[in-house]
Design a protein around this motif. Structure first.
Motif, PDB file in Angstrom:
ATOM      1  N   GLN A   1      -3.778   6.463   8.260  1.00  0.00           N
ATOM      2  CA  GLN A   1      -4.528   5.314   8.761  1.00  0.00           C
ATOM      3  C   GLN A   1      -5.891   5.228   8.085  1.00  0.00           C
ATOM      4  OE1 GLN A   1      -2.908   3.443  11.030  1.00  0.00           O
ATOM      5  NE2 GLN A   1      -4.478   1.869  11.089  1.00  0.00           N
TER       6      GLN A   1
ATOM      7  N   LEU B   1      -5.467   3.714   4.682  1.00  0.00           N
ATOM      8  CA  LEU B   1      -5.285   2.267   4.735  1.00  0.00           C
ATOM      9  C   LEU B   1      -6.623   1.556   4.942  1.00  0.00           C
ATOM     10  CD1 LEU B   1      -2.021   2.070   6.887  1.00  0.00           C
ATOM     11  CD2 LEU B   1      -2.251   1.812   4.412  1.00  0.00           C
TER      12      LEU B   1
ATOM     13  N   TRP C   1      -8.212   1.124   1.721  1.00  0.00           N
ATOM     14  CA  TRP C   1      -7.523   0.190   0.822  1.00  0.00           C
ATOM     15  C   TRP C   1      -7.555  -1.245   1.357  1.00  0.00           C
ATOM     16  CZ3 TRP C   1      -2.849   4.014   0.876  1.00  0.00           C
ATOM     17  CH2 TRP C   1      -3.166   5.140   0.103  1.00  0.00           C
TER      18      TRP C   1
ATOM     19  N   ARG D   1       0.847  -1.179   0.000  1.00  0.00           N
ATOM     20  CA  ARG D   1       0.000   0.000   0.000  1.00  0.00           C
ATOM     21  C   ARG D   1       0.889   1.238   0.000  1.00  0.00           C
ATOM     22  NH1 ARG D   1      -2.789  -3.681  -1.016  1.00  0.00           N
ATOM     23  NH2 ARG D   1      -4.831  -4.226  -0.126  1.00  0.00           N
TER      24      ARG D   1
END
Length: 910
Positions: free
Chosen positions: A831, A834, A837, A818
């Motif tokens: 964060q 993420l 993703w 990532r």
């Protein structure tokens, strides 16, 4: 021979067996005329080096196209057609246009090494295919130019060269002639504004203008001419009206047939002339029929009551074809008896007409103050709007009458009992015994200064009356007469009294009445006020209760300090579900008159045409800046449908973070989509120019606006599929708006820009893995794309995954890679990326969760530590349970109603 086995002439060279080739072919001098940019179409055939045996590594499969500008032909030594001597550089001052290669090559079943000819026919198994390539040359500034073709060792035959330029041909639009126009050769502004000239018998209504595009198509007609008086538009011209027709006003309207009783024997008539005996009033429009004066009034009757005469008549049998018939009453008085016989004089100044003697619209009039024992003659004339044009005396009707001797007045002097500002109390006595009992009294009064303008009457059954409704401080004249069974008596001697000029005393009889009236009015007003107060109080209480009950149920979000409700209950309708997709454009968009659009400059080019900026004029509103997407000429119906599909989508959205559609132009060329103008352009370009200049609060505010717009789209059930910073527009207040809906797009210039599946292009770097692999697009895949947009914003427009190829990006994501946090990006924001993703799309946050998280981040202060937030690392209840190794209880939480972190934070021990 060509592909159809026909003989052709060619320039050819095939020195592939010899090294260091530099062969030149230079054209004659070509005058450029009006062209600023020319196109060169080259038809040629080229041998594949692999088809030639024993050829060395010097064989080429390309050749070069060059040009040189000059004001006159070059000397023969400079423009020699070929050179067999090896050279290291081209002739002086020739500029290279492009290197040209073939797409299709000659293929031979049997290859012959010594064959250098392209026109021999002894090889029956040869297949000869011609290539056609077009290249642009320019911008050109000199009077002409030479073209040159350079061969560096290819086996080539040049069949034809066609040199041409494009122009917008002379055309007629909106009755204005636009001359041949050549587009600009530079790239600064590819549209040329051309002013038109009105055709013969046409006049300018609004300055006619057209824009000439780079492809030789006329675009964006503005302004117009209209046909002059007496002419109508037909077959693109202004033609004169035929005899019997006319046109009185300039404009794009048709000639009209002459109105009744009029004609136009000559063509191009601005107005129809009236027939003999018929006329048109000065106030009549040219469209009105011609009319004539009315006939005389009918059935004139007269009656008398005391000193008042009444005249009545019937309307004329022939009003002349008009409705504006009026009447004039003339009066003559002749003396009574032998002495006055035959002596008549006008009596208008001695008697009073009610309502008036001139301009009567009714068929009745009263004449007051006629003298007793006199002979009167009355004449009533009928007039209408054309009586003055007829130049003859109006038709009239006469009648004569004699008045009886006046009866003596039975009323004595009139006295005033009291007076207020608006009332006067009168009383009187009888001076003699009447011949018959008195039935009632008639009181006539008027303002002394307005005697000949208006009279008023009241009646009384007693010898007194209170006359009210008068004006303060005004002198009035009063007459009184009695009505008996035998008729009316004469009026008494007139008396003059004035109303009071100040408030009356409240102690008298009138004051008592006034006090009672005021008290009654005050009490009633107080009652009304109390009733309204109670009603309004109850209504407000009910409204507040309803408001409080519904407040908890309404989803809303904030943008720029304003509450904007979500589109709950409204569902997006895909235009492709229509049997005719263009119907969606009519259902969800507004058609705009092209005359309201003013183009100012070209700001870019799209797949379907150019994008311009301009102004939109709306009636009763200020001009607004707009962006104008145009559909270039020569489009197919499929391209037109694809172009307008975006408008059918945008027209359904109304949100401050979604680009606003102003309307479309579909009923004229060019077809246009009009949207609001965003001063700072696309988000990625804007960020690259602002690197290091924006605060963290501004960057997060932009992300919050994008999340707000996407939450709105998700709530409507719309999946964007191409959410990226390039498709976010920024206005002058740094408000971000989602754009680019539903168009087929060429994503980038490099060949790895997109991954193609089933004929569609996918932006790999912004697309979720399941959408790439299985074409599963959803709001969850949009959430993945939003995470990439967050990374773009925090890195000031840097390219995601940098220079990695698309295939490398796909493989890296599959292996769990990532994007790292950009420099200076807060940990909580990375964060959040993420979370967007996550491999499992069911675990990605919804846009409403993203919006809530960003709001908390902004409200708690971006400068505080991560621990200062309530739960900065967790976007959903599932994330939190996963982090504490209790993911097996997700269903328990959902079943108990704990679906948000807000509800979890409020849980008690029980």
């Amino acid at each position: 021979m060509d592909e159809r086995n026909r003989p052709i002439h060619t320039f050819q060279v095939c020195q592939v067996m010899e090294g260091h080739q530099n062969n030149w072919l230079v054209s004659e001098w070509v005058p450029r005329r009006a062209a600023q940019k020319v196109f060169v179409e080259v038809r040629f055939t080229l041998r594949d080096c692999s088809s030639i045996p024993w050829v060395g590594g010097t064989c080429k499969e390309t050749f070069n196209l060059l040009y040189r500008e000059s004001d006159a032909p070059l000397p023969p030594s400079t423009s020699a057609s070929s050179s067999s001597t090896p050279a290291t550089r081209p002739p002086a001052h020739f500029a290279k246009v492009d290197t040209i290669a073939a797409d299709l090559f000659i293929s031979l079943v049997d290859t012959i090494a010594a064959d250098q000819s392209f026109t021999q026919t002894d090889l029956g198994d040869r297949v000869l295919r011609l290539n056609t390539e077009v290249r642009q040359v320019g911008p050109l500034t000199r009077k002409g130019f030479h073209l040159a073709f350079q061969d560096l060792g290819a086996c080539i035959a040049l069949v034809s060269v066609r040199v041409f330029y494009k122009k917008c041909p002379s055309t007629v639009r909106n009755l204005a002639l636009f001359p041949d126009t050549v587009p600009r050769g530079d790239t600064s502004s590819s549209l040329v504004e051309v002013r038109g000239r009105c055709l013969e018998h046409a006049e300018e209504r609004e300055e006619p203008k057209l824009y000439c595009g780079v492809d030789g198509d006329w675009l964006v007609p503005l302004g117009r001419c209209v046909c002059s008086i007496g002419y109508e538009e037909a077959h693109g011209r202004c033609l004169g009206c035929n005899p019997g027709f006319y046109k009185a006003f300039a404009g794009n309207i048709k000639c009209s047939k002459c109105p009744p009783h009029s004609s136009s024997p000559a063509p191009s008539a601005p107005v129809c002339s009236c027939d003999r005996g018929y006329y048109r009033a000065p106030s009549d429009p040219p469209t009105a029929a011609c009319t004539r004066p009315p006939s005389a009034p009918r059935d004139l009757l007269v009656s008398i009551n005391g000193s008042t005469l009444f005249l009545e008549w019937a309307a004329p049998a022939d009003p002349g074809g008009r409705r504006d018939v009026t009447y004039v009453v003339h009066c003559w008085r002749c003396g009574g008896g032998a002495e006055g016989a035959g002596q008549c004089e006008p009596c208008e100044d001695d008697v009073h007409f009610l309502p008036r003697p001139l301009g009567l619209s009714s068929t009745r009039v009263a004449i007051q103050d006629v003298l007793a024992n006199s002979n009167y003659t009355f004449q009533v004339e009928a007039l209408n709007g054309v009586s003055a044009q007829a130049n003859r005396r109006p038709a009239a009707l006469n009648i004569s009458i004699s008045t009886a001797p006046a009866g003596a007045s039975v009323v004595g002097l009139i006295s005033r009992d009291w007076a207020s500002q608006t009332s006067i109390a009168l009383s009187w006595q009888e001076v003699e015994q009447p011949p018959s009992p008195i039935l009632d009294y008639e009181i006539k009064y008027y303002e002394k200064e307005q005697k000949h303008l208006s009279y008023s009457y009241v009646r009384s059954h007693t010898a007194g009356v209170v006359v009210s409704g008068l004006r303060p401080s005004t002198l009035y004249v009063f007459h009184v007469r009695a009505r008996t069974a035998s008729g009316l008596s004469s009026f008494s001697v007139p008396a003059e009294f004035s109303t009071a000029d100040k408030s009356p005393e409240l102690g008298g009889p009138q004051g008592s009445v006034l006090v009672m009236v005021l008290a009654a009015v005050g009490g009633f007003s107080l009652l009304v006020i109390l009733t309204l107060f109670l009603l309004i109080t109850g209504r407000c209480q009910w409204w507040m209760n309803t408001k409080m009950k519904s407040k908890e149920q309404r989803r809303s979000h904030y943008q720029n300090g304003h509450v904007v409700p979500f589109a709950r209950g409204k569902t997006y309708v895909d235009p492709d579900t229509y049997e005719d997709p263009t119907q969606a454009v009519h259902d969800f968009t507004m058609e705009i008159d092209p005359a309201r659009i003013r183009i100012e400059r070209v700001i870019g080019a799209g797949e379907f045409g150019e994008v311009c900026s301009g102004r939109l004029c709306s009636p009763g509103k200020q001009e607004v800046g707009v962006a104008i997407k145009t559909l270039k000429g020569g489009y197919t119906e499929g391209q037109r449908r694809d172009f307008l599909r975006e408008a059918g989508i945008m027209g359904q959205f109304h949100h401050p973070n979604i680009i606003r559609l102003e309307g479309v132009v579909t009923k004229s060329r060019p077809v246009m989509i009009i949207v609001e103008f965003m001063q700072n352009g696309s988000l990625d370009s804007f960020l690259r120019g602002q690197e290091g200049r924006l605060t963290l609060v501004q960057l997060v505010g932009m992300l919050r606006g994008i999340a707000s717009g996407m939450a709105y789209l998700s709530d409507m059930g719309y999946v964007h599929r191409d959410l990226a910073a390039r498709n976010i527009l920024v206005d002058e207040a740094l408000v971000c708006k989602v754009s680019d809906f539903g168009l087929s797009r060429v994503l980038e210039d490099d060949p790895e820009a997109s991954y193609t599946s089933v004929g569609e292009k996918i932006p790999i770097r912004w697309t979720a893995p399941e959408a790439i692999a299985y074409r599963k697009f959803s709001s969850a895949s949009d959430a993945w794309s939003y995470g990439i947009v967050m990374w773009e914003v925090m890195s000031y427009g840097e390219r995601p995954y940098w220079e990695m190829s698309n295939q490398d990006v796909i493989l890296s994501i599959e292996e769990g890679y990532r994007l790292p946090a950009p420099v200076g990006c807060p940990l909580e924001l990375h964060q959040l990326m993420l979370h967007c993703w996550q491999r499992d799309r069911r675990l990605r946050p919804h846009f409403c969760d993203l919006l809530s998280f960003l709001d908390k981040l902004i409200h708690n202060g971006l400068s505080e530590s991560v621990e200062s937030l309530d739960y900065p690392f967790f976007i959903s209840v599932g994330d939190w349970l996963d982090s504490i190794k209790m993911s097996q209880y997700k269903n328990n939480f959902i079943a108990a109603g704990y679906t948000t972190l807000d509800s979890v934070s409020a849980m008690s021990i029980e």
